[in-house]
Scaffold this active site. Structure first.
Site, PDB file in Angstrom:
ATOM      1  N   GLN A 163       0.791  -1.236   0.000  1.00 44.55           N
ATOM      2  CA  GLN A 163       0.000   0.000   0.000  1.00 44.55           C
ATOM      3  C   GLN A 163       0.822   1.284   0.000  1.00 44.55           C
ATOM      4  O   GLN A 163       0.438   2.257  -0.652  1.00 44.55           O
ATOM      5  CB  GLN A 163      -0.931   0.003   1.215  1.00 44.55           C
ATOM      6  CG  GLN A 163      -1.939   1.133   1.226  1.00 44.55           C
ATOM      7  CD  GLN A 163      -3.083   0.844   2.163  1.00 44.55           C
ATOM      8  OE1 GLN A 163      -4.015   0.149   1.814  1.00 44.55           O
ATOM      9  NE2 GLN A 163      -3.003   1.374   3.376  1.00 44.55           N
ATOM     10  N   GLU A 204      -3.238  10.420  -0.471  1.00 46.22           N
ATOM     11  CA  GLU A 204      -2.267  10.911   0.502  1.00 46.22           C
ATOM     12  C   GLU A 204      -1.163  11.743  -0.130  1.00 46.22           C
ATOM     13  O   GLU A 204      -0.149  12.036   0.513  1.00 46.22           O
ATOM     14  CB  GLU A 204      -1.682   9.725   1.280  1.00 46.22           C
ATOM     15  CG  GLU A 204      -2.748   8.981   2.065  1.00 46.22           C
ATOM     16  CD  GLU A 204      -2.202   7.830   2.882  1.00 46.22           C
ATOM     17  OE1 GLU A 204      -0.969   7.657   2.914  1.00 46.22           O
ATOM     18  OE2 GLU A 204      -3.004   7.117   3.495  1.00 46.22           O
ATOM     19  N   ASP A 241       4.597   0.167   4.126  1.00 48.44           N
ATOM     20  CA  ASP A 241       3.344  -0.259   4.753  1.00 48.44           C
ATOM     21  C   ASP A 241       2.689  -1.221   3.777  1.00 48.44           C
ATOM     22  O   ASP A 241       2.182  -0.807   2.735  1.00 48.44           O
ATOM     23  CB  ASP A 241       2.430   0.934   5.041  1.00 48.44           C
ATOM     24  CG  ASP A 241       1.054   0.503   5.541  1.00 48.44           C
ATOM     25  OD1 ASP A 241       0.869  -0.696   5.839  1.00 48.44           O
ATOM     26  OD2 ASP A 241       0.151   1.361   5.627  1.00 48.44           O
ATOM     27  N   GLU A 284       5.495  -1.675   8.198  1.00 48.55           N
ATOM     28  CA  GLU A 284       4.190  -1.635   8.859  1.00 48.55           C
ATOM     29  C   GLU A 284       3.275  -2.705   8.267  1.00 48.55           C
ATOM     30  O   GLU A 284       3.244  -2.896   7.054  1.00 48.55           O
ATOM     31  CB  GLU A 284       3.576  -0.247   8.667  1.00 48.55           C
ATOM     32  CG  GLU A 284       2.195  -0.072   9.252  1.00 48.55           C
ATOM     33  CD  GLU A 284       1.592   1.275   8.890  1.00 48.55           C
ATOM     34  OE1 GLU A 284       0.351   1.361   8.813  1.00 48.55           O
ATOM     35  OE2 GLU A 284       2.356   2.237   8.668  1.00 48.55           O
ATOM     36  N   ASP A 311      -0.370  -1.946  12.889  1.00 48.78           N
ATOM     37  CA  ASP A 311      -1.485  -1.014  12.685  1.00 48.78           C
ATOM     38  C   ASP A 311      -2.799  -1.774  12.815  1.00 48.78           C
ATOM     39  O   ASP A 311      -3.449  -1.746  13.855  1.00 48.78           O
ATOM     40  CB  ASP A 311      -1.362  -0.341  11.326  1.00 48.78           C
ATOM     41  CG  ASP A 311      -2.549   0.563  10.994  1.00 48.78           C
ATOM     42  OD1 ASP A 311      -3.320   0.905  11.915  1.00 48.78           O
ATOM     43  OD2 ASP A 311      -2.717   0.929   9.814  1.00 48.78           O
ATOM     44  N   LYS A 336      -3.488   5.877  15.551  1.00 50.68           N
ATOM     45  CA  LYS A 336      -4.500   6.642  14.822  1.00 50.68           C
ATOM     46  C   LYS A 336      -5.627   6.957  15.796  1.00 50.68           C
ATOM     47  O   LYS A 336      -6.303   6.047  16.275  1.00 50.68           O
ATOM     48  CB  LYS A 336      -5.041   5.842  13.636  1.00 50.68           C
ATOM     49  CG  LYS A 336      -4.007   5.507  12.572  1.00 50.68           C
ATOM     50  CD  LYS A 336      -4.600   4.559  11.532  1.00 50.68           C
ATOM     51  CE  LYS A 336      -3.634   4.292  10.390  1.00 50.68           C
ATOM     52  NZ  LYS A 336      -4.154   3.260   9.454  1.00 50.68           N
ATOM     53  N   LYS A 387       3.457   9.760  10.535  1.00 46.60           N
ATOM     54  CA  LYS A 387       3.052   9.454   9.159  1.00 46.60           C
ATOM     55  C   LYS A 387       1.913  10.396   8.809  1.00 46.60           C
ATOM     56  O   LYS A 387       0.838  10.302   9.393  1.00 46.60           O
ATOM     57  CB  LYS A 387       2.548   8.010   9.058  1.00 46.60           C
ATOM     58  CG  LYS A 387       3.563   6.980   8.635  1.00 46.60           C
ATOM     59  CD  LYS A 387       2.916   5.611   8.487  1.00 46.60           C
ATOM     60  CE  LYS A 387       1.901   5.597   7.354  1.00 46.60           C
ATOM     61  NZ  LYS A 387       1.301   4.251   7.177  1.00 46.60           N
TER      62      LYS A 387
END
Length: 424
Positions: A163, A204, A241, A284, A311, A336, A387
Protein backbone atom coordinates in the site's frame (compact mmCIF):
# COMPACT_ATOMS: atom_id res chain seq x y z
CA UNK A 1 -11.19 25.87 35.99
CA UNK A 2 -13.36 26.77 32.99
CA UNK A 3 -16.49 24.70 32.55
CA UNK A 4 -18.01 23.60 29.25
CA UNK A 5 -20.76 26.00 28.22
CA UNK A 6 -21.88 24.36 24.97
CA UNK A 7 -20.96 21.69 22.42
CA UNK A 8 -21.88 21.86 18.75
CA UNK A 9 -21.39 19.34 15.96
CA UNK A 10 -21.71 19.72 12.20
CA UNK A 11 -21.24 17.74 9.01
CA UNK A 12 -18.23 18.87 6.93
CA UNK A 13 -16.11 17.24 4.21
CA UNK A 14 -12.80 15.38 4.31
CA UNK A 15 -10.04 15.39 1.68
CA UNK A 16 -11.85 12.78 -0.43
CA UNK A 17 -15.05 14.78 -0.53
CA UNK A 18 -16.79 12.48 1.93
CA UNK A 19 -18.73 13.76 4.94
CA UNK A 20 -17.06 13.76 8.34
CA UNK A 21 -17.75 15.22 11.78
CA UNK A 22 -16.58 18.56 13.14
CA UNK A 23 -17.17 19.57 16.75
CA UNK A 24 -16.82 22.83 18.62
CA UNK A 25 -16.57 23.10 22.40
CA UNK A 26 -17.33 26.45 24.04
CA UNK A 27 -16.13 27.30 27.55
CA UNK A 28 -17.53 29.74 30.10
CA UNK A 29 -14.44 31.95 29.83
CA UNK A 30 -15.02 32.45 26.09
CA UNK A 31 -12.45 29.91 24.88
CA UNK A 32 -13.35 27.72 21.91
CA UNK A 33 -11.90 24.46 20.61
CA UNK A 34 -12.62 22.89 17.24
CA UNK A 35 -11.69 19.50 15.76
CA UNK A 36 -12.47 17.49 12.63
CA UNK A 37 -12.06 13.72 12.50
CA UNK A 38 -10.45 11.81 9.59
CA UNK A 39 -11.47 8.54 7.93
CA UNK A 40 -9.48 5.54 6.69
CA UNK A 41 -9.59 3.46 3.49
CA UNK A 42 -7.97 0.25 4.75
CA UNK A 43 -9.27 -0.39 8.25
CA UNK A 44 -8.64 -2.95 10.96
CA UNK A 45 -11.57 -5.23 11.75
CA UNK A 46 -11.50 -4.23 15.43
CA UNK A 47 -11.47 -0.45 14.97
CA UNK A 48 -14.02 1.70 16.77
CA UNK A 49 -17.13 2.27 14.66
CA UNK A 50 -17.35 5.30 12.41
CA UNK A 51 -21.08 6.04 12.39
CA UNK A 52 -22.54 6.63 8.91
CA UNK A 53 -26.17 7.32 7.99
CA UNK A 54 -26.36 4.70 5.21
CA UNK A 55 -28.95 6.85 3.45
CA UNK A 56 -28.41 6.27 -0.30
CA UNK A 57 -30.10 9.60 -1.07
CA UNK A 58 -27.35 11.59 0.70
CA UNK A 59 -23.64 11.33 -0.12
CA UNK A 60 -24.14 7.75 -1.36
CA UNK A 61 -24.89 6.61 2.17
CA UNK A 62 -21.82 8.22 3.76
CA UNK A 63 -23.55 11.10 5.53
CA UNK A 64 -22.88 11.64 9.24
CA UNK A 65 -26.01 13.50 10.32
CA UNK A 66 -26.80 10.89 12.98
CA UNK A 67 -23.35 11.31 14.54
CA UNK A 68 -23.82 15.09 14.48
CA UNK A 69 -27.26 14.71 16.04
CA UNK A 70 -25.74 12.57 18.78
CA UNK A 71 -23.32 15.39 19.58
CA UNK A 72 -25.95 18.12 19.61
CA UNK A 73 -28.75 16.26 21.38
CA UNK A 74 -27.07 13.67 23.61
CA UNK A 75 -23.38 14.38 24.24
CA UNK A 76 -23.76 18.14 24.70
CA UNK A 77 -26.35 17.75 27.46
CA UNK A 78 -24.05 15.50 29.48
CA UNK A 79 -20.88 17.57 29.07
CA UNK A 80 -22.24 21.04 29.83
CA UNK A 81 -20.90 22.07 33.23
CA UNK A 82 -17.93 19.68 33.24
CA UNK A 83 -14.43 21.10 33.64
CA UNK A 84 -12.71 21.21 30.26
CA UNK A 85 -9.28 20.66 31.80
CA UNK A 86 -10.40 17.28 33.13
CA UNK A 87 -10.02 15.38 29.85
CA UNK A 88 -10.38 12.00 31.53
CA UNK A 89 -13.78 12.87 33.00
CA UNK A 90 -15.02 14.32 29.71
CA UNK A 91 -14.00 11.22 27.77
CA UNK A 92 -15.21 8.80 30.46
CA UNK A 93 -18.60 10.51 30.44
CA UNK A 94 -18.93 10.01 26.68
CA UNK A 95 -17.73 6.40 26.80
CA UNK A 96 -20.22 5.53 29.54
CA UNK A 97 -22.95 7.36 27.65
CA UNK A 98 -22.19 5.24 24.58
CA UNK A 99 -21.94 2.02 26.55
CA UNK A 100 -20.64 -0.18 23.72
CA UNK A 101 -17.22 -1.74 23.18
CA UNK A 102 -16.75 -0.22 19.72
CA UNK A 103 -18.62 3.08 20.26
CA UNK A 104 -21.39 2.00 17.90
CA UNK A 105 -24.21 3.83 19.69
CA UNK A 106 -22.93 7.40 19.48
CA UNK A 107 -20.20 6.78 16.90
CA UNK A 108 -16.45 7.00 17.39
CA UNK A 109 -16.45 9.94 14.98
CA UNK A 110 -18.85 11.86 17.24
CA UNK A 111 -17.00 11.03 20.46
CA UNK A 112 -13.54 11.73 19.04
CA UNK A 113 -14.48 15.09 17.52
CA UNK A 114 -15.74 16.30 20.89
CA UNK A 115 -12.78 14.76 22.75
CA UNK A 116 -10.19 16.54 20.60
CA UNK A 117 -12.14 19.81 20.55
CA UNK A 118 -12.27 19.76 24.35
CA UNK A 119 -8.47 19.52 24.54
CA UNK A 120 -8.14 22.43 22.13
CA UNK A 121 -10.57 24.53 24.16
CA UNK A 122 -8.66 23.76 27.36
CA UNK A 123 -5.35 24.76 25.75
CA UNK A 124 -6.93 27.99 24.50
CA UNK A 125 -8.26 28.73 27.97
CA UNK A 126 -4.79 28.35 29.47
CA UNK A 127 -3.21 30.37 26.65
CA UNK A 128 -0.69 27.65 25.76
CA UNK A 129 0.00 25.76 22.51
CA UNK A 130 -1.84 22.45 22.17
CA UNK A 131 1.39 20.41 22.28
CA UNK A 132 2.36 22.07 25.57
CA UNK A 133 -1.07 21.48 27.08
CA UNK A 134 -0.97 17.79 26.13
CA UNK A 135 2.68 17.10 26.96
CA UNK A 136 3.92 19.71 29.42
CA UNK A 137 7.53 20.86 29.69
CA UNK A 138 8.89 17.56 28.32
CA UNK A 139 7.13 18.00 24.97
CA UNK A 140 10.11 18.90 22.79
CA UNK A 141 10.91 16.14 20.29
CA UNK A 142 10.02 16.74 16.64
CA UNK A 143 9.01 13.54 14.85
CA UNK A 144 10.90 11.96 11.98
CA UNK A 145 8.41 11.84 9.08
CA UNK A 146 7.63 8.64 7.17
CA UNK A 147 6.38 10.05 3.87
CA UNK A 148 4.20 8.00 1.55
CA UNK A 149 5.43 9.00 -1.92
CA UNK A 150 4.44 5.94 -3.99
CA UNK A 151 1.02 4.34 -3.50
CA UNK A 152 -0.28 0.86 -4.19
CA UNK A 153 -2.94 -1.43 -2.78
CA UNK A 154 -6.20 0.24 -1.79
CA UNK A 155 -4.65 3.67 -2.31
CA UNK A 156 -4.05 3.24 -6.05
CA UNK A 157 -5.33 1.79 -9.32
CA UNK A 158 -2.15 -0.08 -10.20
CA UNK A 159 -1.00 -3.72 -9.88
CA UNK A 160 1.02 -3.12 -6.69
CA UNK A 161 -0.10 -5.14 -3.67
CA UNK A 162 1.85 -3.15 -1.08
CA UNK A 163 0.00 0.00 0.00
CA UNK A 164 2.71 2.55 0.84
CA UNK A 165 6.32 3.12 -0.16
CA UNK A 166 7.82 5.80 2.06
CA UNK A 167 10.93 7.95 2.30
CA UNK A 168 12.39 8.78 5.72
CA UNK A 169 14.61 11.92 5.78
CA UNK A 170 17.37 11.80 8.40
CA UNK A 171 18.77 15.34 8.67
CA UNK A 172 19.67 17.04 11.96
CA UNK A 173 16.47 19.10 12.25
CA UNK A 174 12.86 18.67 11.19
CA UNK A 175 13.06 21.71 8.93
CA UNK A 176 16.10 20.35 7.10
CA UNK A 177 14.58 16.88 6.86
CA UNK A 178 11.47 18.35 5.28
CA UNK A 179 13.60 20.12 2.67
CA UNK A 180 15.49 16.93 1.85
CA UNK A 181 12.21 15.05 1.43
CA UNK A 182 10.75 17.72 -0.85
CA UNK A 183 13.82 17.58 -3.07
CA UNK A 184 13.57 13.78 -3.32
CA UNK A 185 9.83 14.06 -4.04
CA UNK A 186 10.32 16.44 -6.96
CA UNK A 187 13.22 14.36 -8.27
CA UNK A 188 10.96 11.31 -8.10
CA UNK A 189 8.33 13.13 -10.15
CA UNK A 190 10.94 13.88 -12.84
CA UNK A 191 12.10 10.26 -12.92
CA UNK A 192 8.55 8.96 -13.27
CA UNK A 193 7.89 11.42 -16.09
CA UNK A 194 11.07 10.38 -17.89
CA UNK A 195 9.89 6.77 -17.76
CA UNK A 196 6.50 7.72 -19.21
CA UNK A 197 4.72 6.93 -15.94
CA UNK A 198 1.72 8.68 -14.39
CA UNK A 199 2.54 11.52 -11.97
CA UNK A 200 -0.98 12.21 -10.74
CA UNK A 201 -1.24 12.03 -6.95
CA UNK A 202 -3.53 9.90 -4.80
CA UNK A 203 -5.42 10.35 -1.54
CA UNK A 204 -2.27 10.91 0.50
CA UNK A 205 -0.40 13.03 -2.03
CA UNK A 206 1.85 10.25 -3.31
CA UNK A 207 2.28 9.06 -6.87
CA UNK A 208 0.51 5.96 -8.14
CA UNK A 209 2.50 4.94 -11.24
CA UNK A 210 1.70 1.76 -13.14
CA UNK A 211 4.49 -0.47 -11.88
CA UNK A 212 4.22 -4.21 -12.33
CA UNK A 213 6.27 -5.66 -9.47
CA UNK A 214 6.08 -4.91 -5.75
CA UNK A 215 9.83 -4.35 -5.61
CA UNK A 216 9.91 -1.80 -8.47
CA UNK A 217 9.04 1.30 -6.36
CA UNK A 218 11.92 0.59 -3.97
CA UNK A 219 14.44 0.65 -6.81
CA UNK A 220 12.96 3.88 -8.17
CA UNK A 221 13.07 5.51 -4.72
CA UNK A 222 16.75 4.64 -4.31
CA UNK A 223 17.37 6.21 -7.72
CA UNK A 224 15.44 9.36 -6.72
CA UNK A 225 17.37 9.70 -3.46
CA UNK A 226 20.69 9.43 -5.28
CA UNK A 227 19.72 11.81 -8.09
CA UNK A 228 18.56 14.37 -5.51
CA UNK A 229 22.10 14.33 -4.11
CA UNK A 230 21.58 12.19 -1.02
CA UNK A 231 22.92 8.86 0.16
CA UNK A 232 20.30 6.10 0.54
CA UNK A 233 20.19 4.81 4.09
CA UNK A 234 22.45 7.52 5.50
CA UNK A 235 20.59 10.68 4.47
CA UNK A 236 17.22 9.28 3.41
CA UNK A 237 15.98 5.79 4.30
CA UNK A 238 12.95 3.80 3.15
CA UNK A 239 9.87 2.40 4.90
CA UNK A 240 6.99 0.16 3.83
CA UNK A 241 3.34 -0.26 4.75
CA UNK A 242 2.16 -3.49 3.19
CA UNK A 243 -1.38 -3.41 4.66
CA UNK A 244 -1.05 -7.19 4.35
CA UNK A 245 -4.52 -7.88 5.75
CA UNK A 246 -5.88 -6.57 2.46
CA UNK A 247 -4.30 -9.40 0.42
CA UNK A 248 -4.55 -12.22 2.98
CA UNK A 249 -7.04 -14.91 1.99
CA UNK A 250 -7.56 -18.39 3.44
CA UNK A 251 -4.21 -18.39 5.21
CA UNK A 252 -2.23 -17.26 2.16
CA UNK A 253 -0.81 -13.93 0.99
CA UNK A 254 -2.06 -13.33 -2.56
CA UNK A 255 0.48 -11.20 -4.43
CA UNK A 256 -1.30 -10.45 -7.69
CA UNK A 257 1.58 -8.33 -9.00
CA UNK A 258 3.82 -11.41 -9.00
CA UNK A 259 1.09 -13.98 -9.49
CA UNK A 260 2.11 -15.76 -6.28
CA UNK A 261 0.43 -17.19 -3.20
CA UNK A 262 2.78 -17.14 -0.21
CA UNK A 263 2.67 -18.73 3.22
CA UNK A 264 3.58 -16.70 6.31
CA UNK A 265 7.10 -18.12 6.24
CA UNK A 266 7.48 -17.20 2.57
CA UNK A 267 6.24 -13.65 3.23
CA UNK A 268 8.77 -13.30 6.03
CA UNK A 269 11.52 -14.49 3.68
CA UNK A 270 10.39 -11.92 1.10
CA UNK A 271 10.56 -9.12 3.67
CA UNK A 272 13.98 -10.30 4.80
CA UNK A 273 15.17 -10.22 1.18
CA UNK A 274 13.87 -6.65 0.72
CA UNK A 275 15.59 -5.50 3.93
CA UNK A 276 18.85 -7.05 2.73
CA UNK A 277 18.65 -5.28 -0.63
CA UNK A 278 17.23 -1.85 0.28
CA UNK A 279 17.79 0.65 3.15
CA UNK A 280 14.49 -0.15 4.87
CA UNK A 281 14.17 1.00 8.48
CA UNK A 282 10.48 0.32 9.11
CA UNK A 283 7.84 -2.18 7.96
CA UNK A 284 4.19 -1.64 8.86
CA UNK A 285 1.58 -4.40 8.72
CA UNK A 286 4.01 -6.82 7.10
CA UNK A 287 1.56 -9.62 7.88
CA UNK A 288 -2.20 -9.86 8.36
CA UNK A 289 -3.99 -8.82 11.55
CA UNK A 290 -5.31 -12.41 11.67
CA UNK A 291 -1.85 -14.00 11.44
CA UNK A 292 -0.62 -13.66 15.04
CA UNK A 293 1.60 -16.74 14.79
CA UNK A 294 3.21 -15.31 11.67
CA UNK A 295 3.71 -11.96 13.39
CA UNK A 296 5.59 -13.68 16.21
CA UNK A 297 7.89 -15.38 13.68
CA UNK A 298 8.38 -12.10 11.82
CA UNK A 299 9.30 -10.30 15.04
CA UNK A 300 11.75 -13.02 16.03
CA UNK A 301 13.33 -12.92 12.56
CA UNK A 302 13.53 -9.18 11.84
CA UNK A 303 12.65 -7.40 15.09
CA UNK A 304 16.27 -6.68 16.00
CA UNK A 305 17.04 -5.28 12.52
CA UNK A 306 14.09 -3.07 11.59
CA UNK A 307 11.08 -1.40 13.14
CA UNK A 308 7.99 -3.62 12.84
CA UNK A 309 4.87 -1.50 13.18
CA UNK A 310 1.48 -2.93 14.08
CA UNK A 311 -1.48 -1.01 12.69
CA UNK A 312 -4.44 -3.25 11.79
CA UNK A 313 -3.32 -5.83 14.34
CA UNK A 314 -3.41 -3.34 17.27
CA UNK A 315 -5.91 -0.66 16.05
CA UNK A 316 -4.61 1.78 18.71
CA UNK A 317 -6.38 -0.32 21.34
CA UNK A 318 -4.60 -0.51 24.72
CA UNK A 319 -5.95 -3.98 25.56
CA UNK A 320 -4.99 -5.47 22.19
CA UNK A 321 -1.57 -3.81 22.35
CA UNK A 322 -0.97 -5.24 25.84
CA UNK A 323 -1.76 -8.70 24.48
CA UNK A 324 0.66 -8.17 21.60
CA UNK A 325 3.41 -7.01 23.95
CA UNK A 326 2.93 -10.08 26.13
CA UNK A 327 3.22 -12.35 23.07
CA UNK A 328 6.26 -10.54 21.66
CA UNK A 329 4.54 -9.29 18.54
CA UNK A 330 5.99 -6.27 16.66
CA UNK A 331 8.17 -3.61 18.30
CA UNK A 332 6.18 -0.49 17.44
CA UNK A 333 2.57 0.62 17.07
CA UNK A 334 0.87 2.97 14.64
CA UNK A 335 -1.33 5.41 16.53
CA UNK A 336 -4.50 6.64 14.82
CA UNK A 337 -6.80 8.60 17.09
CA UNK A 338 -9.94 7.57 15.22
CA UNK A 339 -9.16 3.84 15.53
CA UNK A 340 -9.89 3.97 19.25
CA UNK A 341 -12.08 7.09 19.30
CA UNK A 342 -11.01 9.25 22.25
CA UNK A 343 -7.96 11.23 23.31
CA UNK A 344 -7.72 9.55 26.72
CA UNK A 345 -7.63 6.05 25.23
CA UNK A 346 -5.09 7.18 22.64
CA UNK A 347 -2.80 8.50 25.38
CA UNK A 348 -3.27 5.28 27.35
CA UNK A 349 -2.14 3.26 24.32
CA UNK A 350 0.93 5.45 23.83
CA UNK A 351 1.84 5.14 27.51
CA UNK A 352 1.57 1.34 27.44
CA UNK A 353 3.71 1.19 24.29
CA UNK A 354 6.46 3.42 25.66
CA UNK A 355 6.56 1.60 28.99
CA UNK A 356 7.12 -1.68 27.12
CA UNK A 357 9.87 -0.19 24.95
CA UNK A 358 7.68 -0.12 21.85
CA UNK A 359 8.03 2.87 19.56
CA UNK A 360 4.98 4.87 18.49
CA UNK A 361 4.22 6.35 15.08
CA UNK A 362 1.48 9.01 15.13
CA UNK A 363 -0.56 8.67 11.95
CA UNK A 364 -3.06 10.37 9.68
CA UNK A 365 -5.76 8.56 7.69
CA UNK A 366 -6.19 8.47 3.92
CA UNK A 367 -9.31 10.63 4.25
CA UNK A 368 -7.82 13.65 6.04
CA UNK A 369 -8.79 17.24 6.80
CA UNK A 370 -7.12 20.57 7.49
CA UNK A 371 -7.02 19.68 11.20
CA UNK A 372 -3.43 19.52 12.54
CA UNK A 373 -4.08 17.88 15.93
CA UNK A 374 -1.79 14.91 15.24
CA UNK A 375 1.21 17.20 14.67
CA UNK A 376 0.85 18.60 18.19
CA UNK A 377 0.15 15.13 19.56
CA UNK A 378 3.37 13.72 18.07
CA UNK A 379 5.44 16.37 19.83
CA UNK A 380 3.40 16.21 23.04
CA UNK A 381 4.11 12.52 23.61
CA UNK A 382 7.66 12.62 22.19
CA UNK A 383 6.62 9.95 19.72
CA UNK A 384 9.62 10.59 17.50
CA UNK A 385 7.81 9.54 14.32
CA UNK A 386 4.83 10.70 12.26
CA UNK A 387 3.05 9.45 9.16
CA UNK A 388 1.06 12.20 7.51
CA UNK A 389 1.39 11.68 3.80
CA UNK A 390 3.44 12.95 0.92
CA UNK A 391 4.71 16.39 -0.10
CA UNK A 392 1.55 17.57 -1.86
CA UNK A 393 -2.13 18.17 -0.96
CA UNK A 394 -2.88 20.82 1.63
CA UNK A 395 -4.46 18.32 4.04
CA UNK A 396 -1.02 16.65 4.35
CA UNK A 397 1.17 19.77 4.15
CA UNK A 398 -0.87 21.40 6.93
CA UNK A 399 0.63 18.95 9.44
CA UNK A 400 4.19 19.54 8.22
CA UNK A 401 3.69 23.30 8.42
CA UNK A 402 2.40 22.97 11.97
CA UNK A 403 5.51 20.99 12.91
CA UNK A 404 7.68 23.74 11.42
CA UNK A 405 5.88 26.24 13.65
CA UNK A 406 6.34 24.04 16.71
CA UNK A 407 10.06 23.56 15.99
CA UNK A 408 10.45 27.34 15.70
CA UNK A 409 8.45 27.86 18.89
CA UNK A 410 10.65 25.40 20.81
CA UNK A 411 13.85 27.04 19.61
CA UNK A 412 16.96 25.59 21.24
CA UNK A 413 14.84 23.16 23.26
CA UNK A 414 13.75 21.31 20.10
CA UNK A 415 15.07 17.77 19.62
CA UNK A 416 15.22 15.82 16.36
CA UNK A 417 16.64 12.31 16.59
CA UNK A 418 16.37 11.21 12.95
CA UNK A 419 17.92 7.76 12.47
CA UNK A 420 18.19 7.24 16.24
CA UNK A 421 14.43 6.62 16.29
CA UNK A 422 15.01 3.44 14.29
CA UNK A 423 18.14 2.04 15.93
CA UNK A 424 17.46 -1.36 17.43
Amino acid sequence: MPAILDVHGREVLDSRGNPTVEAEVYLEDGSVGRAIVPSGASTGSREALELRDNDPKRYKGKGVLQAVKNINEIIAQELIGLEALNQYTVDKTMLELDGTENKSRLGANAILAVSLATARAAAASLGVPLYVYLGGVQARELPTPLMNVINGGKHADNPLDFQEYMIVPLASTFKESLRWAVEVFHTLRSILKSKGLNTNVGDEGGFAPYLEKNEDPLAILVEAIQKAGFEPGKDVALALDLAASEFYEDGKYILKAEGKELTSDEMISLLEYLCDKYPIVSIEDGLSEKDWDGWKKLTDKLGKRVQLVGDDIFVTNPQILAEGIEKGIANAILVKVNQIGSLTETLDTIRIAHQAGYRTVISHRSGETEDTFIADLAVAVNSGQIKTGSLSRTDRIAKYNQLLRIEEDLGEAALYRGILNFKR
